[in-house]
Structure formats: structure tokens, C-alpha cells
Design an enzyme around this catalytic site. Structure first.
Site, short mmCIF file in Angstrom:
data_model
loop_
_atom_site.label_atom_id
_atom_site.label_comp_id
_atom_site.label_asym_id
_atom_site.label_seq_id
_atom_site.Cartn_x
_atom_site.Cartn_y
_atom_site.Cartn_z
N ASP A 490 -9.75 4.49 -7.51
CA ASP A 490 -9.17 4.34 -6.17
C ASP A 490 -9.58 5.52 -5.28
O ASP A 490 -10.00 6.58 -5.77
CB ASP A 490 -7.64 4.30 -6.31
N ASP A 560 -5.13 -4.66 -0.26
CA ASP A 560 -3.76 -4.48 -0.75
C ASP A 560 -2.88 -5.64 -0.30
O ASP A 560 -1.75 -5.77 -0.76
CB ASP A 560 -3.17 -3.17 -0.22
C1 GLA Z 1 -3.85 1.90 -3.46
C2 GLA Z 1 -4.37 0.65 -4.13
C3 GLA Z 1 -3.25 -0.11 -4.78
C4 GLA Z 1 -2.54 0.79 -5.78
C5 GLA Z 1 -2.06 2.06 -5.08
C6 GLA Z 1 -1.50 3.04 -6.08
O1 GLA Z 1 -3.09 1.61 -2.35
O2 GLA Z 1 -5.05 -0.14 -3.22
O3 GLA Z 1 -3.74 -1.25 -5.42
O4 GLA Z 1 -3.42 1.09 -6.82
O5 GLA Z 1 -3.11 2.69 -4.38
O6 GLA Z 1 -1.08 4.20 -5.47
#
Ligand code: GLA
Length: 764
Positions: A490, A560
Site C-alpha cells: 500500500d 477503496d
Molecule cells: C488503504 C487501502 C485499504 C486498506 C487501508 C489500511 O486505504 O486502500 O484497502 O488497506 O489502507 O489502512
């Protein structure tokens, strides 16, 4: 097909199966001009298209109006400061600040194959830059020279036997004994004659968005001046993609001219098009000149990333196929490319930070019972991270949550027959972390400024070798000590306050380029040590979804926003360019956590089936009815996974163009023997008699059997008895490909908002 040079007319022909590009070396000085790019033209001398027989004529015939020529010609590598006032591809400065440059032809070579691209890290380490590869390539490299500055430019054009794309990149080499400053170096510039498009004013399509609304198709007309999308965030961004299409006003999915450009790069970029005073359309793409200067010292080289150019006269579906095939055949390296990906369950939306080993194991055991194959433990397993305020950088397992550590958890999962995946955000550090307390200077910061926090975190200065090594070791150590099949990498904030203790004033303008190289270096090393690792990229959802990333990770978390209705737009925009096999798509809980929308479980499943399938919910807490539906969904994913992953994707209807009522798409196998059609009724249509959708990509003369997916099983959760009855009232079970494509099928009007119909089409 192939690349040729016509010596007597000094013309280059770059020809793919359905396209031609022709470049010319013009006048005694050797200007490199783009004569033509479009459908096949053979090897005719088309230099009349350059209009050098009319005023202002070539500089050798009219030196008093040299500027007139430079500002009108279709230049292949336009430079700034000498008379071409349009957007330039290159802008160089000498140490005194003079910024004029003019590149002219020196030599060229045509060879079989294609070279890898490399950039140089701050310490001189060679780092591979993602670029297409393959045995069946041919390359033209044209050497140009800037005589006053002593700089050479190497323009590279590659084609593959099995693709209609042209790959372009540029390298500069400073052969002088002085430093030359690069203020701008784009990877591609393409001048098209105004007459290329109806009415001389083409449409431009870009993919625009925001967090949770990524990559929506955005089409508008361009007129005089420039239309540009860009990122200066250090990642490609949620907001824009390094991608644009120029097309005629009437171009649609199946018809019309399309000129597309894309950049294989994961950092700052610009991508634009403009119309000049002579109606020439200039498109350009490359690294953003903002936050970029490169002091190219004597003897040094600088490599710009690779651009992909695609032309087709058969509309957007055809463009999409060219990109998908190019990326699948020549860019994605992962051993998972052609493999069925494990159906995963991710605990993020199930638990957020509030979990422990028992909770994860209870999710895993219910998941296993439903046919799910991998548990992915998301954010919150390390340091003392119980919310997003701390511990990034401290990649040490939190034994309070996970007693016995990752080893115990992964062993338990293994016993269950579940694979294990884990989340990292390696490029980051929390101010509240042991790592930051020990090495505050490892965070990116400009002297005298408190760096801007985003999600309460800072960025690690991975342009530095020492920091990169530490980041690498901390991630690799975790992987070395437990049985981990998958990593979600990420990146949750953008670059600001650029500064690095190792880069002096002369080198600071390199930062954003070096940062991107740093990411590539880390991912490259990780896959070298763990070649079987399934790497999924993520950046607050789809903030770094680009062709550079798919070189490392065969799948990327798309957004997301897991709301299936919103996903229709996100996935349709993403799949405009990137293969379905790269799109991370999960079934999540209802009401959706981002939008609050309520949707049936089977519709959420049908939308997620178009990507790399998984679940993002607390399987122990969802309604029993939904839990019971999972085994059938998993089975459907396995049955059609290959078709979706390897097939040709066609858009049939996009809800944005149908007042939000319905959406439809299909995947057709390369041999046209089978297809999967997905129809989503987004809103109930009062009084509707059912809609006709016309299929695509089938063999006209073949006979196909049409089957409603799930209809064989009386207890199917995918296809209720009512749906089956509604379908049977309007359907037929056999039709020729031409009837399916020309007359189409009727999708029955189903009760309520949000319903899905999934059809299997099989050649008899
Ligand atoms: C980001 C990702 C999510 C999750 C969060 C965790 O927003 O896109 O899928 O993994 O971080 O903090």
C-alpha cells in the site's frame, strides 16, 4: 510489417499489422519530422504531407523565416527556445541559463529485439525501469544531436509482431565537458495533421477521478490551446491517469479512429493534447516537468520512461484489446499472469484495526468452509497500531493481538488449508514509531519546514540506499519467517516538502524521479527473492494504478470504494486500458461502508467477478443467506476465471450513458468459442418490456448455445426461480453469432433496483 529505412528519401517506416508510422529526416540540417501515423499506407513517399513546398519553405530555402518552418512543421522531437512555440518534448539549459536547443539527425540503427531500460539511482546503482519486453520485437533507434550543447538524444521505437502498439522512449547523453540541465524530457510527442479528424477538433478522453471515484471516463472536445492531465503527487494519482485518447466526434466502442497514449511510469507525469494555429494536433506524454530538473553532468545519461502509442480505426473496444494484449503478452511478468488467482478474504472492512488471531481464524474457518482460499490480514498487525496514527515503519508483529506471531497464525491457516497474505505500507513512517524516533532524517522533509502530514504519516526517503535497504530488509524478514503467499503493498499519501539529506541543491530536482526508481528497486528485489509471491498493489485504493506497477504486480486494488454500483464506473474506466486480470475487485458488506448503499449479494458478486475476485467483509457476521451464497459464487469464479482473465473484453452498455438504468459487458475467449455476458439492471424501469443488448466479438456464422448462469441448480442463489422464469419468457437457447450481435438478446425487466443476469454463451 516491420521497420524500414528508405535511404534515398530519408524516410523511416514503422509498420504493425494495421498501422503505419512514417518519419522523415528533412532538409540539409536533418530535422526529424512526423509525416504520418494512422492506418497502413505501405512505403509510399508521403513527404508532400509536410507541405515543405509552400511558404515558409524549408530553412535551407528560406533562412530569413526559419521560425515559420519550426513553428509549423510536424516535429518528432520538438525543442524549446528556437522557434517552435508549441509544447516541447525537450527543454535543456546550459549552466548560464540559456534554454535554446535544436536536435537534428545523426544516424540510426534498426535491430531485432528490444533493450531494457535503466535509470540511475542517486548512488549510481542501475535500476530497471518497467518497459515492454519480448522476443518478437524490432526496434529503430534514431540518434539526434544538439550541436551547441553537445548532447545526443536516442529516440527508440519498438514494435512487436503480435501487437499494433508502438513503444517509444528517449535517452539523453551528455557528450560535452559541461553540465547540461534538463528541464523537460517527454517520452513521446506526436503531431497529427488537422485533417486527421472530422471538423479538425477531436474529442479527448481521459480517466479522471478522486479517492473512491477513480478512473472514470471523461470525454470532451479539444479546441485551440492545450488540454492536459497530470500528477505532481509522486504517484500516478486517483485524480488522473497517464493516458489519453484522441478520437473523432463519432468514434464509439465499435467504430472510428482512436489515437491513444499511455506511459509506463508510476510517478509524476503530464499527458496532453493541443491544437495549434495550423490545426495540427500535438499530443505529448512523459514525466511532469514540474518538480523536475536533472543536472546532466559530462558523460552522464538520462533515461525517460516508455510511452505506448495505439492507433485503431475500429473504435474503443479495439483500442482496449490492443492495450490488454500488449500488457498481458509483453509487460506483466508475474508467474500468476495466466494462473487462477486464489479467492481471498481481506479483513479490512471486516475488522479495521480491531482484530486478533482468534478473530482472524474464525473468519478464515468460515471462509474455508465457503470455498475461499486465502486470508489477507490487512493494516494493524504490527507495532502498536490500533488506529492509523502510529507504527508505520515498525514491521514487528504485535504479539498482544497475534500471540505466537505470524508463524502461529500462518501455521494455523496452513492446517486449515488456507493461504496467507499480509498488508504492508513499506514507503511510509509514522511520526509515532520507533523507526522515526531512531531516524528522523529518514523522512522526506524540506529544511526549516514541518512536513505536511497526510493520514498522520510521513514518507521515507527511499531515494537513499541506506533507507531502501532498511525498508527492504524489514519487509523481507517478515516474509522469510512465515509462510506468506501474498503481499498487499500500500501507499497512502502523496509527496510533499521534498528534501533529502543526501541530495544537494544541484540534485534535488531529481527527487521525484529517484523516488519512483526507489519503488521499482524495492519491488524488483522483493520479487527476485520471493519469485512466487503474489504482489497486489494499492494506494488508498487505486492511486497508483498504472502500467509501471503491473510490471511487478499482476493485480492492483482498484478502489477503496467497494460499492458495486460505483465500481461499474471505476472498473469500466480502468478496463478501458488495463486488463481485467489486473483489477482487484471484492464483494463487500451491505450497506456499503463508503456509500451506505444497499445491494443484493449476487449483484455485488457479479461486479466483482470481472476482476481478481475476493471478499472484503466479516463472513462470520453477514446474513446467513449471503454466507450460503458464497460457495456458488466461488465456483462461478473458477468456472469463468480463465475467460475473464485471458479473453477479449467488450463494453456493451455503460450506465452513465443510459441514465443510470443499466450496464453490460462481456468477455469472449480468443478462439470465440465461449463468452460470459454480465448485465446489471441498476434501476427498476417502470413499465419496461425488457432491454435488447447486442453481443460483440462472436463468430458470425457459428451457432451458440445461450445459458443463464446458475439456472441448472434449483437452489441457486445466483439465479432465483423468478429470474429463471422471467428469462425463459423472453429468451431462446440457440442463435447464430450474427443474430446475437445484430439482433441481440432481451434482458427481462426484473423487480427492484439492482439485479444481475449472467449468461454463458458457448459455440456448438
Ligand atoms: C488503504 C487501502 C485499504 C486498506 C487501508 C489500511 O486505504 O486502500 O484497502 O488497506 O489502507 O489502512
Amino acid at each position: 510489417m516491420g521497420i524500414k529505412f528508405d535511404e534515398s528519401n530519408r524516410l523511416f517506416f514503422i509498420e504493425t499489422a494495421h498501422t503505419s508510422m512514417c518519419l522523415a529526416v528533412v532538409d540539409d540540417e536533418g530535422f526529424l519530422c512526423n509525416v504520418y501515423y494512422g492506418g497502413c499506407v505501405g512505403e509510399d513517399d508521403l513527404t508532400y504531407l509536410l507541405r515543405t513546398g509552400i511558404y515558409p519553405f524549408l530553412p535551407s530555402h528560406n533562412s530569413r523565416d526559419r521560425g515559420g518552418f519550426l513553428d509549423m512543421a510536424r516535429m518528432e522531437f520538438p525543442s524549446s527556445g528556437v522557434g517552435d512555440y508549441r509544447k516541447s518534448a525537450v527543454c535543456l539549459r546550459d549552466e548560464e541559463g540559456h534554454d535554446a536547443s535544436q536536435f537534428t539527425y545523426v544516424s540510426h540503427r534498426i535491430f531485432d529485439g528490444k533493450d531494457n531500460l535503466y535509470g540511475l539511482a542517486a548512488d549510481g546503482k542501475k535500476i530497471r525501469i518497467p518497459a515492454t519486453f519480448g522476443d518478437n520485437a524490432q526496434t529503430l533507434e534514431i540518434e539526434l544531436e544538439e550541436k551547441v550543447l553537445g548532447v545526443r538524444a536516442y529516440l527508440s521505437y519498438s514494435i512487436f509482431e503480435d501487437s499494433d502498439a508502438i513503444l517509444k522512449s528517449v535517452r539523453l547523453e551528455n557528450r560535452s565537458d559541461r553540465t547540461v540541465i534538463i528541464d523537460r524530457l517527454l517520452s513521446s510527442c506526436l503531431d497529427l495533421d488537422g485533417g486527421t479528424f472530422e471538423n479538425n477538433e477531436p474529442d479527448i478522453i481521459t480517466l479522471s477521478g478522486s479517492w473512491a471515484r477513480e478512473r472514470r471516463l471523461d470525454r470532451r472536445r479539444i479546441t485551440r490551446g492545450n488540454t492536459e492531465v497530470y500528477s505532481t503527487r509522486g504517484v500516478t494519482s486517483h485524480q488522473f491517469q497517464p493516458f489519453s485518447v484522441l478520437c473523432g466526434r463519432n468514434t464509439d466502442d465499435s467504430h472510428g479512429k482512436v489515437y491513444a497514449q499511455n506511459l509506463i511510469w508510476s510517478g509524476n507525469f503530464i499527458c496532453g493534447s493541443g491544437i495549434d494555429q495550423f490545426e495540427t494536433v500535438r499530443s505529448y506524454i512523459g514525466i511532469s516537468p514540474e518538480h523536475f530538473t536533472w543536472n546532466l553532468k559530462a558523460g552522464e545519461s538520462f533515461q525517460a520512461p516508455e510511452a505506448v502509442l495505439v492507433f485503431t480505426e475500429n473504435g474503443f473496444d479495439s483500442m482496449t484489446h490492443i492495450f490488454h494484449d500488449l500488457f498481458r503478452d509483453h509487460l506483466i511478468r508475474s508467474p500468476y499472469l495466466h494462473k487462477e488467482r486464489p479467492v481471498l478474504i481481506n479483513n479490512w472492512e471486516a475488522t479495521y484495526f480491531d482484530f486478533d488471531t482468534d478473530k482472524l481464524l474464525s473468519i478464515a474457518s468460515d471462509a474455508k468452509r465457503s470455498g475461499i482460499e486465502m486470508l489477507v490480514m490487512d493494516d494493524g498487525w504490527f507495532g502498536k497500531r490500533n488506529d492509523d496514527n502510529s507504527s508505520l515503519g515498525d514491521w514487528i508483529v504485535n504479539e498482544e493481538k497475534l500471540p505466537g506471531g505470524l508463524k502461529r497464525l500462518s501455521d494455523e491457516l496452513e492446517k486449515m488449508g488456507m493461504k496467507f497474505g499480509i498488508w504492508f505500507e513499506p514507503e511510509m513512517v509514522s511520526p509515532d514509531s520507533d523507526l522515526y524516533r531512531a531516524h528522523p532524517d529518514w523522512a522526506v522533509a524540506a529544511p526549516g519546514r514541518t512536513p505536511c502530514r497526510m493520514r498522520n504519516q510521513y514518507i521515507l526517503d527511499i531515494t537513499r540506499n541506506e533507507v531502501r535497504d532498511h525498508v527492504y530488509e524489514s519487509v523481507a524478514n517478515v516474509l522469510r519467517n512465515a509462510n506468506i503467499a501474498y503481499v498487499k503493498w500500500d501507499m497512502n499519501r502523496a509527496l510533499t516538502d521534498i528534501g533529502s539529506v543526501e541530495l544537494d541543491a544541484q540534485s534535488l530536482g531529481r527527487f521525484s524521479y529517484l523516488y519512483t526508481l526507489g519503488v521499482y528497486d524495492l519491488m524488483g528485489r522483493l520479487l527476485e527473492e520471493f519469485p512466487d509471491l503474489l504482489l497486489e498493489n494499492c494506494s488508498s485504493g487505486g492511486g497508483r494504478y498504472d502500467a509501471g506497477m503491473i510490471f511487478y504486480s499482476p493485480q492492483i486494488w482498484c478502489s477503496d470504494d467497494t460499492d458495486a454500483f460505483e465500481r461499474l464506473s471505476v472498473q469500466s474506466g480502468t478496463s478501458f486500458v488495463y486488463p481485467l486480470s489486473t483489477m482487484g475487485a471484492h464483494v463487500s458488506a451491505s450497506p456499503n461502508h463508503v456509500t451506505g448503499r444497499v445491494m443484493p449479494f449476487d449483484v455485488r458478486g457479479a461486479v466483482a467477478l470481472s476482476g481478481t475476485f475476493g471478499y472484503e467483509l466479516d463472513i462470520t457476521a453477514i446474513p446467513e443467506e449471503d454466507r450460503n451464497a458464497i460457495p456458488e459464487q466461488v465456483e462461478i469464479y473458477h468456472r469463468y476465471g480463465e475467460l475473464v482473465r485471458e479473453g477479449d473484453y467488450y463494453r456493451i452498455a455503460c450506465n452513465a450513458e443510459h441514465a443510470g438504468y443499466y450496464d453490460a459487458w462481456m468477455s469472449v475467449s480468443k478462439d470465440k468459442r465461449s463468452a460470459l455476458v454480465t448485465y446489471i439492471q441498476c434501476r427498476a424501469y417502470p413499465g419496461g418490456k425488457g432491454r435488447v443488448i447486442k453481443l460483440k466479438g462472436l463468430e458470425p456464422s457459428a451457432v451458440y448455445e445461450i445459458k443463464l448462469v446458475g439456472s441448472d441448480d434449483e437452489n441457486s442463489c445466483w439465479c432465483s426461480r423468478d429470474k429463471k422464469a422471467a428469462w425463459e419468457a423472453l429468451s431462446t437457447d440457440r442463435l447464430s453469432g450474427s443474430s446475437l450481435m445484430n439482433a441481440g438478446l432481451i434482458m427481462p425487466n426484473l423487480p427492484g433496483d439492482y439485479a444481475q443476469i449472467t449468461l454463458e454463451i458457448t459455440k456448438k
